[in-house]
Design a protein around this motif. Structure first.
Motif, PDB file in Angstrom:
ATOM      1  N   VAL A 184      -0.738  -1.718  -9.960  1.00 11.23           N
ATOM      2  CA  VAL A 184      -1.817  -1.032  -9.244  1.00 11.23           C
ATOM      3  C   VAL A 184      -3.125  -1.804  -9.429  1.00 11.23           C
ATOM      4  O   VAL A 184      -3.541  -2.064 -10.555  1.00 11.23           O
ATOM      5  N   ARG A 185      -3.763  -2.157  -8.311  1.00  7.48           N
ATOM      6  CA  ARG A 185      -5.036  -2.885  -8.348  1.00  7.48           C
ATOM      7  C   ARG A 185      -6.195  -2.079  -7.782  1.00  7.48           C
ATOM      8  O   ARG A 185      -7.331  -2.283  -8.169  1.00  7.48           O
ATOM      9  N   HIS A 186      -5.917  -1.193  -6.848  1.00  7.24           N
ATOM     10  CA  HIS A 186      -6.967  -0.362  -6.254  1.00  7.24           C
ATOM     11  C   HIS A 186      -6.427   1.043  -6.043  1.00  7.24           C
ATOM     12  O   HIS A 186      -5.273   1.225  -5.665  1.00  7.24           O
ATOM     13  N   LEU A 187      -7.300   2.019  -6.275  1.00  7.59           N
ATOM     14  CA  LEU A 187      -6.981   3.415  -6.020  1.00  7.59           C
ATOM     15  C   LEU A 187      -8.094   3.989  -5.162  1.00  7.59           C
ATOM     16  O   LEU A 187      -9.263   3.966  -5.555  1.00  7.59           O
ATOM     17  N   ASN A 188      -7.746   4.468  -3.982  1.00  2.73           N
ATOM     18  CA  ASN A 188      -8.712   5.060  -3.059  1.00  2.73           C
ATOM     19  C   ASN A 188      -8.441   6.553  -2.965  1.00  2.73           C
ATOM     20  O   ASN A 188      -7.376   6.959  -2.504  1.00  2.73           O
ATOM     21  N   LEU A 189      -9.383   7.341  -3.418  1.00  2.00           N
ATOM     22  CA  LEU A 189      -9.272   8.793  -3.322  1.00  2.00           C
ATOM     23  C   LEU A 189      -9.985   9.221  -2.056  1.00  2.00           C
ATOM     24  O   LEU A 189     -11.181   8.975  -1.904  1.00  2.00           O
ATOM     25  N   GLY A 190      -9.266   9.845  -1.141  1.00  5.48           N
ATOM     26  CA  GLY A 190      -9.829  10.179   0.157  1.00  5.48           C
ATOM     27  C   GLY A 190      -9.483   9.091   1.160  1.00  5.48           C
ATOM     28  O   GLY A 190      -8.776   8.134   0.850  1.00  5.48           O
ATOM     29  N   TYR A 191      -9.989   9.258   2.361  1.00  3.67           N
ATOM     30  CA  TYR A 191      -9.692   8.328   3.453  1.00  3.67           C
ATOM     31  C   TYR A 191     -10.163   6.920   3.114  1.00  3.67           C
ATOM     32  O   TYR A 191     -11.260   6.717   2.601  1.00  3.67           O
ATOM     33  N   ILE A 224       0.870  -1.168   0.000  1.00  5.47           N
ATOM     34  CA  ILE A 224       0.000   0.000   0.000  1.00  5.47           C
ATOM     35  C   ILE A 224       0.906   1.216   0.000  1.00  5.47           C
ATOM     36  O   ILE A 224       1.792   1.337   0.845  1.00  5.47           O
ATOM     37  N   VAL A 225       0.683   2.095  -0.964  1.00  3.08           N
ATOM     38  CA  VAL A 225       1.416   3.349  -1.023  1.00  3.08           C
ATOM     39  C   VAL A 225       0.401   4.457  -0.756  1.00  3.08           C
ATOM     40  O   VAL A 225      -0.600   4.575  -1.460  1.00  3.08           O
ATOM     41  N   SER A 226       0.678   5.218   0.283  1.00  8.90           N
ATOM     42  CA  SER A 226      -0.217   6.295   0.696  1.00  8.90           C
ATOM     43  C   SER A 226       0.383   7.623   0.275  1.00  8.90           C
ATOM     44  O   SER A 226       1.581   7.852   0.437  1.00  8.90           O
ATOM     45  N   PHE A 227      -0.454   8.494  -0.268  1.00 10.10           N
ATOM     46  CA  PHE A 227      -0.023   9.830  -0.657  1.00 10.10           C
ATOM     47  C   PHE A 227      -0.646  10.849   0.287  1.00 10.10           C
ATOM     48  O   PHE A 227      -1.842  10.767   0.603  1.00 10.10           O
ATOM     49  N   SER A 228       0.168  11.807   0.734  1.00  3.58           N
ATOM     50  CA  SER A 228      -0.325  12.853   1.636  1.00  3.58           C
ATOM     51  C   SER A 228       0.447  14.139   1.357  1.00  3.58           C
ATOM     52  O   SER A 228       1.322  14.174   0.503  1.00  3.58           O
ATOM     53  N   THR A 229       0.104  15.162   2.113  1.00  3.10           N
ATOM     54  CA  THR A 229       0.840  16.425   2.082  1.00  3.10           C
ATOM     55  C   THR A 229       1.031  16.883   3.524  1.00  3.10           C
ATOM     56  O   THR A 229       0.291  16.446   4.408  1.00  3.10           O
ATOM     57  N   PRO A 230       1.996  17.745   3.777  1.00  5.90           N
ATOM     58  CA  PRO A 230       2.216  18.210   5.153  1.00  5.90           C
ATOM     59  C   PRO A 230       0.999  18.921   5.757  1.00  5.90           C
ATOM     60  O   PRO A 230       0.785  18.851   6.962  1.00  5.90           O
ATOM     61  N   SER A 231       0.196  19.565   4.939  1.00  5.22           N
ATOM     62  CA  SER A 231      -0.946  20.314   5.465  1.00  5.22           C
ATOM     63  C   SER A 231      -2.234  19.494   5.546  1.00  5.22           C
ATOM     64  O   SER A 231      -3.264  20.022   5.961  1.00  5.22           O
ATOM     65  N   CYS A 232      -2.189  18.229   5.195  1.00  9.49           N
ATOM     66  CA  CYS A 232      -3.392  17.393   5.180  1.00  9.49           C
ATOM     67  C   CYS A 232      -3.727  16.892   6.589  1.00  9.49           C
ATOM     68  O   CYS A 232      -3.075  15.983   7.101  1.00  9.49           O
ATOM     69  N   LEU A 249       4.056  11.083 -10.432  1.00  7.53           N
ATOM     70  CA  LEU A 249       3.306   9.889 -10.032  1.00  7.53           C
ATOM     71  C   LEU A 249       1.845  10.221  -9.748  1.00  7.53           C
ATOM     72  O   LEU A 249       0.944   9.476 -10.130  1.00  7.53           O
ATOM     73  N   VAL A 250       1.628  11.326  -9.079  1.00 10.16           N
ATOM     74  CA  VAL A 250       0.263  11.758  -8.762  1.00 10.16           C
ATOM     75  C   VAL A 250      -0.540  11.910 -10.049  1.00 10.16           C
ATOM     76  O   VAL A 250      -1.670  11.426 -10.156  1.00 10.16           O
ATOM     77  N   ASP A 251       0.057  12.544 -11.049  1.00  8.37           N
ATOM     78  CA  ASP A 251      -0.620  12.735 -12.324  1.00  8.37           C
ATOM     79  C   ASP A 251      -0.808  11.420 -13.065  1.00  8.37           C
ATOM     80  O   ASP A 251      -1.880  11.138 -13.590  1.00  8.37           O
ATOM     81  N   ARG A 252       0.219  10.612 -13.089  1.00  5.52           N
ATOM     82  CA  ARG A 252       0.166   9.345 -13.829  1.00  5.52           C
ATOM     83  C   ARG A 252      -0.861   8.387 -13.244  1.00  5.52           C
ATOM     84  O   ARG A 252      -1.569   7.701 -13.980  1.00  5.52           O
ATOM     85  N   ILE A 253      -0.961   8.349 -11.922  1.00  7.32           N
ATOM     86  CA  ILE A 253      -1.895   7.436 -11.262  1.00  7.32           C
ATOM     87  C   ILE A 253      -3.314   7.996 -11.273  1.00  7.32           C
ATOM     88  O   ILE A 253      -4.281   7.246 -11.297  1.00  7.32           O
ATOM     89  N   GLY A 254      -3.438   9.300 -11.278  1.00  4.23           N
ATOM     90  CA  GLY A 254      -4.763   9.907 -11.283  1.00  4.23           C
ATOM     91  C   GLY A 254      -5.250  10.295  -9.906  1.00  4.23           C
ATOM     92  O   GLY A 254      -6.442  10.262  -9.633  1.00  4.23           O
ATOM     93  N   ILE A 255      -4.334  10.684  -9.058  1.00  5.77           N
ATOM     94  CA  ILE A 255      -4.704  11.101  -7.705  1.00  5.77           C
ATOM     95  C   ILE A 255      -5.235  12.519  -7.769  1.00  5.77           C
ATOM     96  O   ILE A 255      -4.569  13.422  -8.271  1.00  5.77           O
ATOM     97  N   LEU A 256      -6.441  12.699  -7.268  1.00  4.01           N
ATOM     98  CA  LEU A 256      -7.105  13.998  -7.325  1.00  4.01           C
ATOM     99  C   LEU A 256      -7.129  14.694  -5.975  1.00  4.01           C
ATOM    100  O   LEU A 256      -7.397  15.889  -5.905  1.00  4.01           O
ATOM    101  N   THR A 257      -6.890  13.958  -4.895  1.00  4.58           N
ATOM    102  CA  THR A 257      -6.981  14.505  -3.552  1.00  4.58           C
ATOM    103  C   THR A 257      -6.104  13.690  -2.611  1.00  4.58           C
ATOM    104  O   THR A 257      -5.699  12.589  -2.949  1.00  4.58           O
ATOM    105  N   VAL A 258      -5.807  14.254  -1.466  1.00  7.29           N
ATOM    106  CA  VAL A 258      -5.130  13.505  -0.412  1.00  7.29           C
ATOM    107  C   VAL A 258      -6.037  13.513   0.811  1.00  7.29           C
ATOM    108  O   VAL A 258      -6.788  14.470   1.001  1.00  7.29           O
ATOM    109  N   PRO A 259      -6.013  12.478   1.594  1.00  6.38           N
ATOM    110  CA  PRO A 259      -5.197  11.290   1.423  1.00  6.38           C
ATOM    111  C   PRO A 259      -5.668  10.459   0.232  1.00  6.38           C
ATOM    112  O   PRO A 259      -6.826  10.509  -0.161  1.00  6.38           O
ATOM    113  N   ALA A 260      -4.733   9.705  -0.304  1.00  2.96           N
ATOM    114  CA  ALA A 260      -5.030   8.739  -1.359  1.00  2.96           C
ATOM    115  C   ALA A 260      -4.168   7.516  -1.094  1.00  2.96           C
ATOM    116  O   ALA A 260      -3.020   7.652  -0.657  1.00  2.96           O
ATOM    117  N   THR A 261      -4.722   6.350  -1.315  1.00  4.10           N
ATOM    118  CA  THR A 261      -3.960   5.119  -1.133  1.00  4.10           C
ATOM    119  C   THR A 261      -4.047   4.284  -2.395  1.00  4.10           C
ATOM    120  O   THR A 261      -5.084   4.240  -3.057  1.00  4.10           O
TER     121      THR A 261
END
Length: 136
Positions: A115-122, A51-59, A94-106
């Motif tokens: 990649v088998r699952h993409l979760n946008l949001g918690y 599982i790779v989780s994407f976040s930002t310092p302000s999230c 990576l964010v663009d290539r995977i299609g991450i629109l928001t954080v958190p994203a897993t």
């Protein structure tokens, strides 16, 4: 007057449903495009699900909800799954290539790093556990 309000509400409901459906369709299209390659393989060792989780310092939700859920999952599954956290700001390609629109994203990867699952949001630890189990 009542008929006009009903028509407006029905139109809004239709627009929301169409938007939700289009988002799901877009996400499925993005995932299908990632099946032939493993863009996150360098962040997780092959041979076990990850599982790779994407976040930002302000999230705030990343810190208060997603990180604890990942910690619970790591405690429950131990070495059966690799869990990594990446800064969305440090990996914009990576964010663009995977299609991450928001954080958190897993992103849930199978044993080959695909990649088998993409979760946008918690995503709860239970949801992530179910997703890891299906790809494991």
């Amino acid at each position: 007057m009542i008929i006009e309000r009903f028509a407006i509400l029905a139109g809004l409901a239709l627009a929301v449903a169409a938007g939700w459906w289009l988002l799901r369709l877009w996400r499925a299209w993005k995932l299908r495009g990632l099946r032939d390659n493993a863009p996150l393989a360098s962040f997780a060792p092959l041979g076990r699900p990850a599982i790779v989780s994407f976040s930002t310092p302000s999230c705030a939700e990343c810190r208060t909800r997603q990180s604890p859920a990942l910690a619970r999952l790591a405690g429950a599954l131990g070495d059966a799954v690799t869990i990594r956290t990446l800064s969305a700001l440090e990996h914009p390609e990576l964010v663009d290539r995977i299609g991450i629109l928001t954080v958190p994203a897993t992103v849930v990867l199978d044993r080959r790093g695909v990649v088998r699952h993409l979760n946008l949001g918690y995503a709860s630890d239970q949801k992530l556990r179910e997703q890891v189990t299906t790809v494991g």
